[in-house]
Design a protein around this motif. Structure first.
Motif, PDB file in Angstrom:
ATOM      1  N   PHE A 125     -28.692  42.210 -10.744  1.00 37.55           N
ATOM      2  CA  PHE A 125     -29.991  41.477 -11.059  1.00 37.55           C
ATOM      3  C   PHE A 125     -31.021  42.144 -12.017  1.00 37.55           C
ATOM      4  O   PHE A 125     -30.887  43.343 -12.146  1.00 37.55           O
ATOM      5  N   THR A 126     -31.383  41.386 -12.639  1.00 39.28           N
ATOM      6  CA  THR A 126     -32.501  41.891 -13.525  1.00 39.28           C
ATOM      7  C   THR A 126     -34.018  41.340 -13.212  1.00 39.28           C
ATOM      8  O   THR A 126     -33.762  40.263 -12.042  1.00 39.28           O
ATOM      9  N   ASP A 127     -35.079  41.743 -13.659  1.00 34.46           N
ATOM     10  CA  ASP A 127     -36.375  41.280 -13.126  1.00 34.46           C
ATOM     11  C   ASP A 127     -36.479  41.433 -11.748  1.00 34.46           C
ATOM     12  O   ASP A 127     -37.133  40.653 -11.340  1.00 34.46           O
ATOM     13  N   VAL A 128     -36.141  42.779 -11.145  1.00 31.11           N
ATOM     14  CA  VAL A 128     -36.176  42.706  -9.647  1.00 31.11           C
ATOM     15  C   VAL A 128     -37.457  43.277  -9.262  1.00 31.11           C
ATOM     16  O   VAL A 128     -38.307  43.941  -9.627  1.00 31.11           O
ATOM     17  N   GLU A 129     -37.938  42.531  -8.187  1.00 31.48           N
ATOM     18  CA  GLU A 129     -38.916  42.975  -7.699  1.00 31.48           C
ATOM     19  C   GLU A 129     -39.204  42.797  -6.111  1.00 31.48           C
ATOM     20  O   GLU A 129     -38.336  41.959  -5.833  1.00 31.48           O
ATOM     21  N   THR A 130     -39.880  43.391  -5.361  1.00 26.12           N
ATOM     22  CA  THR A 130     -40.257  43.504  -4.166  1.00 26.12           C
ATOM     23  C   THR A 130     -41.735  42.784  -3.950  1.00 26.12           C
ATOM     24  O   THR A 130     -42.551  43.696  -4.511  1.00 26.12           O
ATOM     25  N   ARG A 131     -41.906  42.020  -2.878  1.00 26.82           N
ATOM     26  CA  ARG A 131     -43.412  41.845  -2.633  1.00 26.82           C
ATOM     27  C   ARG A 131     -43.800  41.662  -1.119  1.00 26.82           C
ATOM     28  O   ARG A 131     -42.629  41.054  -0.532  1.00 26.82           O
ATOM     29  N   ARG A 132     -44.729  41.872  -0.584  1.00 24.71           N
ATOM     30  CA  ARG A 132     -44.956  41.599   0.873  1.00 24.71           C
ATOM     31  C   ARG A 132     -45.706  40.127   0.866  1.00 24.71           C
ATOM     32  O   ARG A 132     -46.879  39.871   0.215  1.00 24.71           O
ATOM     33  N   VAL A 133     -44.952  39.401   1.490  1.00 28.69           N
ATOM     34  CA  VAL A 133     -45.567  37.866   1.620  1.00 28.69           C
ATOM     35  C   VAL A 133     -45.908  37.475   3.149  1.00 28.69           C
ATOM     36  O   VAL A 133     -45.698  38.245   4.119  1.00 28.69           O
ATOM     37  N   GLY A 134     -46.734  36.452   3.423  1.00 31.95           N
ATOM     38  CA  GLY A 134     -46.942  36.170   4.668  1.00 31.95           C
ATOM     39  C   GLY A 134     -47.856  37.149   5.392  1.00 31.95           C
ATOM     40  O   GLY A 134     -47.661  37.222   6.824  1.00 31.95           O
ATOM     41  N   LEU A 135     -48.732  37.925   4.738  1.00 36.63           N
ATOM     42  CA  LEU A 135     -49.412  38.780   5.557  1.00 36.63           C
ATOM     43  C   LEU A 135     -50.410  38.191   6.390  1.00 36.63           C
ATOM     44  O   LEU A 135     -50.997  37.135   5.969  1.00 36.63           O
ATOM     45  N   LYS A 136     -50.409  38.855   7.517  1.00 34.73           N
ATOM     46  CA  LYS A 136     -51.739  38.445   8.441  1.00 34.73           C
ATOM     47  C   LYS A 136     -52.199  39.671   9.362  1.00 34.73           C
ATOM     48  O   LYS A 136     -51.305  40.781   9.288  1.00 34.73           O
ATOM     49  N   SER A 137     -53.084  39.598  10.357  1.00 38.18           N
ATOM     50  CA  SER A 137     -53.398  40.590  10.941  1.00 38.18           C
ATOM     51  C   SER A 137     -52.300  41.196  11.834  1.00 38.18           C
ATOM     52  O   SER A 137     -51.759  40.162  12.497  1.00 38.18           O
ATOM     53  N   GLY A 138     -52.189  42.252  11.924  1.00 34.21           N
ATOM     54  CA  GLY A 138     -51.106  43.048  12.674  1.00 34.21           C
ATOM     55  C   GLY A 138     -49.728  42.888  12.184  1.00 34.21           C
ATOM     56  O   GLY A 138     -48.879  43.376  12.978  1.00 34.21           O
ATOM     57  N   PHE A 139     -49.414  42.343  11.113  1.00 34.27           N
ATOM     58  CA  PHE A 139     -48.266  41.984  10.458  1.00 34.27           C
ATOM     59  C   PHE A 139     -48.200  42.729   8.876  1.00 34.27           C
ATOM     60  O   PHE A 139     -49.270  42.225   8.359  1.00 34.27           O
ATOM     61  N   VAL A 140     -47.356  43.580   8.905  1.00 32.77           N
ATOM     62  CA  VAL A 140     -47.126  44.181   7.492  1.00 32.77           C
ATOM     63  C   VAL A 140     -46.703  43.141   6.138  1.00 32.77           C
ATOM     64  O   VAL A 140     -46.660  43.658   5.228  1.00 32.77           O
ATOM     65  N   GLY A 141     -46.243  42.447   6.866  1.00 33.52           N
ATOM     66  CA  GLY A 141     -45.496  41.244   5.895  1.00 33.52           C
ATOM     67  C   GLY A 141     -44.038  41.081   5.874  1.00 33.52           C
ATOM     68  O   GLY A 141     -43.391  42.111   6.028  1.00 33.52           O
ATOM     69  N   THR A 142     -43.507  39.905   5.462  1.00 31.44           N
ATOM     70  CA  THR A 142     -42.325  39.647   5.015  1.00 31.44           C
ATOM     71  C   THR A 142     -41.951  40.627   3.854  1.00 31.44           C
ATOM     72  O   THR A 142     -42.643  40.177   2.999  1.00 31.44           O
ATOM     73  N   LEU A 143     -41.011  41.484   3.636  1.00 31.16           N
ATOM     74  CA  LEU A 143     -40.569  41.706   2.381  1.00 31.16           C
ATOM     75  C   LEU A 143     -39.456  40.610   1.793  1.00 31.16           C
ATOM     76  O   LEU A 143     -38.516  40.497   2.148  1.00 31.16           O
ATOM     77  N   ALA A 144     -40.283  40.360   0.555  1.00 32.76           N
ATOM     78  CA  ALA A 144     -39.451  39.220  -0.189  1.00 32.76           C
ATOM     79  C   ALA A 144     -38.935  40.273  -1.393  1.00 32.76           C
ATOM     80  O   ALA A 144     -39.640  40.891  -2.147  1.00 32.76           O
ATOM     81  N   ILE A 145     -37.699  40.108  -1.533  1.00 33.69           N
ATOM     82  CA  ILE A 145     -36.759  40.528  -2.467  1.00 33.69           C
ATOM     83  C   ILE A 145     -36.500  39.616  -3.453  1.00 33.69           C
ATOM     84  O   ILE A 145     -35.706  38.647  -3.002  1.00 33.69           O
ATOM     85  N   PHE A 146     -36.524  39.771  -4.771  1.00 37.77           N
ATOM     86  CA  PHE A 146     -36.178  38.714  -5.872  1.00 37.77           C
ATOM     87  C   PHE A 146     -35.738  39.245  -7.064  1.00 37.77           C
ATOM     88  O   PHE A 146     -35.992  40.495  -7.576  1.00 37.77           O
ATOM     89  N   GLY A 147     -34.835  38.459  -7.855  1.00 37.58           N
ATOM     90  CA  GLY A 147     -34.222  38.677  -9.254  1.00 37.58           C
ATOM     91  C   GLY A 147     -33.600  37.976  -9.857  1.00 37.58           C
ATOM     92  O   GLY A 147     -33.351  36.745  -9.089  1.00 37.58           O
ATOM     93  N   ARG A 148     -33.133  37.976 -10.920  1.00 36.64           N
ATOM     94  CA  ARG A 148     -32.736  37.018 -11.782  1.00 36.64           C
ATOM     95  C   ARG A 148     -31.127  37.517 -12.309  1.00 36.64           C
ATOM     96  O   ARG A 148     -30.801  38.597 -12.461  1.00 36.64           O
ATOM     97  N   LYS A 149     -30.387  36.570 -12.473  1.00 35.82           N
ATOM     98  CA  LYS A 149     -28.940  36.828 -13.071  1.00 35.82           C
ATOM     99  C   LYS A 149     -29.206  36.521 -14.594  1.00 35.82           C
ATOM    100  O   LYS A 149     -29.027  35.025 -14.805  1.00 35.82           O
ATOM    101  N   SER A 150     -29.084  37.204 -15.309  1.00 39.29           N
ATOM    102  CA  SER A 150     -29.255  36.894 -16.761  1.00 39.29           C
ATOM    103  C   SER A 150     -28.358  37.755 -17.704  1.00 39.29           C
ATOM    104  O   SER A 150     -27.551  38.422 -17.071  1.00 39.29           O
TER     105      SER A 150
END
Ligand SMILES: C[S@@+](CC[C@H](N)C(=O)[O-])C[C@H]1O[C@@H](n2cnc3c(N)ncnc32)[C@H](O)[C@@H]1O
Length: 204
Positions: A179-204
Motif C-alpha cells: 500500500f501507498t499513502d499509508v496512515e493510521t488514525r485514532r477515531v471514535g474517541l470518547k472519554s475512557g476510550f483511546v479510540g479505534t485504530l483506523a489503518i488505511f492506504g491506497r493501491k497505486s
C-alpha cells in the motif's frame, strides 16, 4: 484450554441480538472511517465489508448514491442469515483466509475483524494483491491493539484468539503489503476510550 472459533462466538452473539449493540457501539468509528475513505475514491465505487456481521455497514454504503455495489462477507452463519434478512444485498458466508471474491473492489472496509486472524498482516497482502482494484482504498478499524491496554484481556475473557499488534506494526504491515499513502488514525474517541485504530492506504 483450546480457544473457540470467533465465528462460532459471534453466531451466539447474533442469536442473542448482540450484533445490534456492536452496530451502535461501532457506528461513530465507522462513520469517521468512511468519511476518510470515501473522499479518496473516484465515483462510482464498489465496496466490500469484510467481517460484515449483520450487514449494517453494507446497508449504509448502499444508501450512498456514489456506491455502485456493496458486498458483505462473514464466517458466522447466524450473522449472514441476519444480514440477508435485513436487506437484499449480496452477502457471502466464508471463513478467511481461504475465500476470494469473484471481482475486485474500489473500497475494502472492515471493522473489528482483522485481529481475529492468526496472520492479519498476510491478509493485508491478499487484500492488496487479489481483492483491491488499482487506485482502490483499504480502511480497517481495530479496537484490540497494543496501545489500547484496556483490550488486552479480551482474548482471555472471550476465549478467542486475537493477534495483538502495535500501531507501528499495522502501519508497517500495510507498507509491506504494497500500500501507498499509508496512515493510521485514532477515531471514535470518547472519554475512557483511546479510540479505534483506523489503518488505511491506497493501491497505486
Ligand atoms: C467484532 S465482530 C464485528 C462485526 C461488524 N464488522 C460490526 O462492526 O458490527 C467480528 C466479525 O468478524 C467475523 N469473523 C471473525 N473471524 C472471521 C474469519 N476468520 N472469517 C470470516 N469472518 C470472521 C465474526 O463472525 C464477526 O461477525
Amino acid at each position: 484450554m483450546t480457544t473457540r472459533d470467533a465465528t462460532e462466538v459471534f453466531s451466539e452473539w447474533a442469536l442473542r441480538n448482540r450484533d445490534e449493540g456492536m452496530e451502535s457501539g461501532h457506528a461513530n468509528s465507522v462513520n469517521e472511517m468512511l468519511n476518510i475513505a470515501i473522499p479518496m475514491l473516484a465515483t462510482p465505487f464498489s465496496a466490500i465489508d469484510v467481517g460484515c456481521g449483520n450487514g449494517w455497514v453494507c446497508r449504509k454504503l448502499q444508501s450512498n448514491k456514489n456506491c455502485s455495489k456493496a458486498v458483505g462477507i462473514d464466517g458466522s452463519i447466524e450473522m449472514i442469515t441476519k444480514a440477508k434478512q435485513k436487506s437484499t444485498g449480496e452477502f457471502h458466508l466464508a471463513k478467511l483466509p481461504g475465500w476470494n471474491p469473484s471481482q475486485k473492489f474500489d473500497l475494502i472496509h472492515s471493522m473489528e475483524f482483522l485481529y481475529y486472524l492468526q496472520d492479519p498482516l498476510d491478509m493485508l497482502k491478499i487484500f492488496f494483491n487479489e481483492w483491491l482494484d488499482d487506485q482502490g482504498v483499504l480502511i480497517a478499524g481495530v479496537d484490540h491493539y497494543l496501545e489500547n491496554t484496556a483490550s488486552h484481556d479480551w482474548p482471555e475473557s472471550l476465549n478467542v484468539h486475537m493477534t495483538t499488534l502495535s500501531e507501528e506494526q499495522w502501519r508497517q504491515g500495510m507498507i509491506d503489503a504494497g500500500f501507498t499513502d499509508v496512515e493510521t488514525r485514532r477515531v471514535g474517541l470518547k472519554s475512557g476510550f483511546v479510540g479505534t485504530l483506523a489503518i488505511f492506504g491506497r493501491k497505486s
